[in-house]
Scaffold this motif. Sequence first.
Motif, mmCIF file in Angstrom:
data_model
loop_
_atom_site.group_PDB
_atom_site.id
_atom_site.type_symbol
_atom_site.label_atom_id
_atom_site.label_comp_id
_atom_site.label_asym_id
_atom_site.label_seq_id
_atom_site.Cartn_x
_atom_site.Cartn_y
_atom_site.Cartn_z
ATOM 1 N N LYS A 85 31.374 -61.979 25.306
ATOM 2 C CA LYS A 85 30.859 -61.176 26.409
ATOM 3 C C LYS A 85 30.341 -59.807 25.948
ATOM 4 O O LYS A 85 29.745 -59.070 26.728
ATOM 5 C CB LYS A 85 31.960 -60.985 27.463
ATOM 6 N N CYS A 211 34.869 -68.339 31.150
ATOM 7 C CA CYS A 211 34.215 -67.093 31.571
ATOM 8 C C CYS A 211 33.124 -67.317 32.611
ATOM 9 O O CYS A 211 32.763 -66.386 33.339
ATOM 10 C CB CYS A 211 33.623 -66.377 30.349
ATOM 11 N N LYS A 276 37.331 -67.014 36.047
ATOM 12 C CA LYS A 276 36.055 -66.334 35.770
ATOM 13 C C LYS A 276 36.133 -64.869 36.178
ATOM 14 O O LYS A 276 35.703 -63.983 35.425
ATOM 15 C CB LYS A 276 34.926 -67.030 36.532
ATOM 16 N N GLU A 277 36.687 -64.621 37.359
ATOM 17 C CA GLU A 277 36.808 -63.254 37.841
ATOM 18 C C GLU A 277 37.764 -62.446 36.964
ATOM 19 O O GLU A 277 37.492 -61.280 36.641
ATOM 20 C CB GLU A 277 37.295 -63.258 39.293
ATOM 21 N N LYS A 280 36.122 -61.437 33.759
ATOM 22 C CA LYS A 280 35.174 -60.338 33.978
ATOM 23 C C LYS A 280 35.903 -59.004 34.093
ATOM 24 O O LYS A 280 35.521 -58.002 33.472
ATOM 25 C CB LYS A 280 34.363 -60.611 35.246
#
Length: 311
Positions: A85, A211, A276-277, A280
């Motif tokens: 990322k 992700c 996923k959240e 992040k």
Amino acid sequence: MFHLESKLEEQEEVTELPPLRVKDLPMINTKEPEKYYELICNFVNKTKASLGVIWNTFEDLESSSLSTLSQQFSTPMFPIGPFHKHFPTNNASSSSSLISQDQNCISWLNNHKPKSVVYVSFGSVASITESEFLEIAWGLVNSNYPFLWVVRPGLIHGHEWIEPLPNGFIENLEGRGYIVKWAPQQEILAHHAIGAFWTHNGWNSTLESICEGVPMICMPCFTDQKVNARYVSHVWRIGLQLENEMERGEIERTIRKVMEDNIEGNEIRDRALKFKEEAKVCLEQGASSCSSLERLVAHILSLETFTFEAS
């Protein structure tokens, strides 16, 4: 009888490493298992002797494992992932792949509805037999879902590429399937059309899927892939594992379970979006991976200061 006993043994739980079974242990096929044991011992000893360990993961994903490791080793631990990322995904020239990426598949994906396509890729090392390849092909076709399939040159034993496919196979798909030699995986997993990722569960692929909140169909081949697949299916519960030999009927059923609007599939998708959240958020200022990175920098600087003063 010996074969049956071996199969039963493989299903036994490893009490020290739940929820792993004997078959999930990251063994390497070798005629000299003692050398593998020596390799593992060397990993452990090097870790104990190191000044710190950097992990490509994040706290919310593996808090229990990280806590256990911290208790067993006096070495500082720094979970600062997901690494990928921190790098751009929209520049094909930045790829480290030795195979040219097929960017046309993105245009193909653009023509499909959200969460409607199965993405299939088994990484850069794994290989399969011709019969497995054909079972996968027919399982994908029979599922009736569009699919984007990465068939790396050399993936199939004894073949250069997709020669084992029957004559007219691709033409009969009528655009429902797209086969490429290599693809921009991070960009694909982030695409709105992807509904599931059929993967070998290498850690990079597994983390990239997490992700982007993409549910997984797991087909691990060796080493850590088996552990990763077990965690995906039984700890994080964001995918299903193909446990038996490659068979088109089981493949079709598994794809449908993950892709269709049903209780199991919906729960898998909901959990995948939750991770996923969390993936992040962990990179934001003050969050777990960002804080770990700051601790790592401070740790390195303290070591440099100590070295300078000692000299």
